[in-house]
Design a protein around this motif. Structure first.
Motif, short mmCIF file in Angstrom:
data_model
loop_
_atom_site.label_atom_id
_atom_site.label_comp_id
_atom_site.label_asym_id
_atom_site.label_seq_id
_atom_site.Cartn_x
_atom_site.Cartn_y
_atom_site.Cartn_z
N LEU A 72 4.00 -14.35 68.10
CA LEU A 72 3.76 -15.54 67.29
C LEU A 72 4.33 -15.38 65.88
N GLU A 73 4.18 -14.19 65.31
CA GLU A 73 4.73 -13.93 63.98
C GLU A 73 6.26 -14.06 63.98
N GLU A 74 6.88 -13.61 65.06
CA GLU A 74 8.34 -13.71 65.15
C GLU A 74 8.77 -15.18 65.17
N LEU A 75 8.02 -16.00 65.87
CA LEU A 75 8.35 -17.43 65.96
C LEU A 75 7.88 -18.22 64.75
N ALA A 130 -1.16 -15.90 57.70
CA ALA A 130 -0.31 -14.87 58.30
C ALA A 130 -1.11 -14.10 59.35
N LEU A 131 -0.82 -14.36 60.62
CA LEU A 131 -1.58 -13.74 61.71
C LEU A 131 -1.55 -12.22 61.65
N ALA A 132 -0.39 -11.65 61.38
CA ALA A 132 -0.29 -10.19 61.36
C ALA A 132 -1.21 -9.59 60.29
N LYS A 133 -1.26 -10.22 59.14
CA LYS A 133 -2.12 -9.74 58.05
C LYS A 133 -3.60 -9.90 58.43
N LEU A 134 -3.94 -11.04 59.00
CA LEU A 134 -5.33 -11.28 59.39
C LEU A 134 -5.76 -10.31 60.49
N HIS A 185 -3.77 -21.51 65.59
CA HIS A 185 -4.81 -21.76 64.61
C HIS A 185 -6.16 -21.21 65.09
N GLY A 186 -6.41 -21.31 66.39
CA GLY A 186 -7.62 -20.72 66.95
C GLY A 186 -7.66 -19.22 66.72
N LEU A 187 -6.52 -18.55 66.90
CA LEU A 187 -6.45 -17.11 66.62
C LEU A 187 -6.73 -16.82 65.15
N GLU A 188 -6.11 -17.60 64.29
CA GLU A 188 -6.32 -17.42 62.84
C GLU A 188 -7.81 -17.51 62.50
N LEU A 189 -8.47 -18.53 63.01
CA LEU A 189 -9.90 -18.69 62.73
C LEU A 189 -10.72 -17.58 63.37
N ALA A 190 -10.32 -17.15 64.55
CA ALA A 190 -11.05 -16.06 65.23
C ALA A 190 -10.97 -14.77 64.43
N PHE A 191 -9.79 -14.46 63.90
CA PHE A 191 -9.67 -13.24 63.09
C PHE A 191 -10.54 -13.34 61.84
N LYS A 192 -10.59 -14.51 61.25
CA LYS A 192 -11.45 -14.71 60.07
C LYS A 192 -12.93 -14.59 60.45
N ALA A 193 -13.29 -15.11 61.62
CA ALA A 193 -14.68 -15.00 62.09
C ALA A 193 -15.03 -13.56 62.42
#
Length: 181
Positions: free
Chosen positions: A113-116, A70-74, A41-49
């Motif tokens: 992470l996307e694979e999991l 979706a981390l890969a998309k972000l 979730h930290g990664l998700e927010l970081a990509f958005k930031a």
């Protein structure tokens, strides 16, 4: 930036849980899933930031903020800007002893992470919405390796975010200066 504070909090909470496991102060079986969720979730927010910082750098006030889990998309939405503007260089002015996070490192972590957990739910719930068991293939965890990855990637992402914020601030000041002159 407020979102950066949230990123930092999720990363630090993940690290604290993993450290507690390493000290046998918390059982791995109960702490593993929340710690990976917090990191993800930290990664998700970081990509958005990062996206918001690059939008500010460009003076873009019309495009929408990133959404979804979706981390890969972000990551794909900010990867090129990270590569072009804030990825640490091999400049002699950089700390020569620092192990710097590279775009390829983020590519690898996002892919794993996307694979999991492509939906962002596998570390939050034991079953999918269709009733399928999440992560049935995870039988063991290399806790020291996971701690190292979380520390390296979260620290590197926060550094990239700081670099992007500095660029965005500089661009904003330049626009203000141009508008006055």
């Amino acid at each position: 930036m407020a979102l950066e504070l949230y990123c930092r909090g999720f990363f630090e909470a993940s690290a604290l849980l993993l450290d507690a496991c390493a000290r046998n102060a918390a059982p791995v079986d109960t702490v593993f899933y929340p710690s990976v969720f917090l990191f993800r979730h930290g990664l998700e927010l970081a990509f958005k930031a990062l996206h918001a910082a690059f939008r500010q750098r460009r003076g873009d006030t019309t495009s929408a903020p990133l959404a979804g889990h979706a981390l890969a998309k972000l990551w794909a939405a900010v990867r090129e800007d990270v590569e072009n503007y804030v990825e640490p260089s091999d400049d002699p002015g950089e700390d020569p002893d620092a192990t710097l996070l590279r775009v390829a490192d983020v590519d690898k972590v996002v892919a794993e992470l996307e694979e999991l957990d492509a939906s962002g739910e596998a570390f939050r719930y034991d079953r999918s919405r269709r009733g399928e068991t999440h992560l049935p293939q995870v039988n063991s965890v290399d806790l020291p390796q996971l701690r190292d990855v979380v520390a390296f990637v979260s620290g590197g992402i926060l550094d990239l975010l700081h670099r992007a914020d500095v660029l965005a601030e500089a661009a904003l000041h330049e626009r203000i200066k141009q508008n006055k002159g």
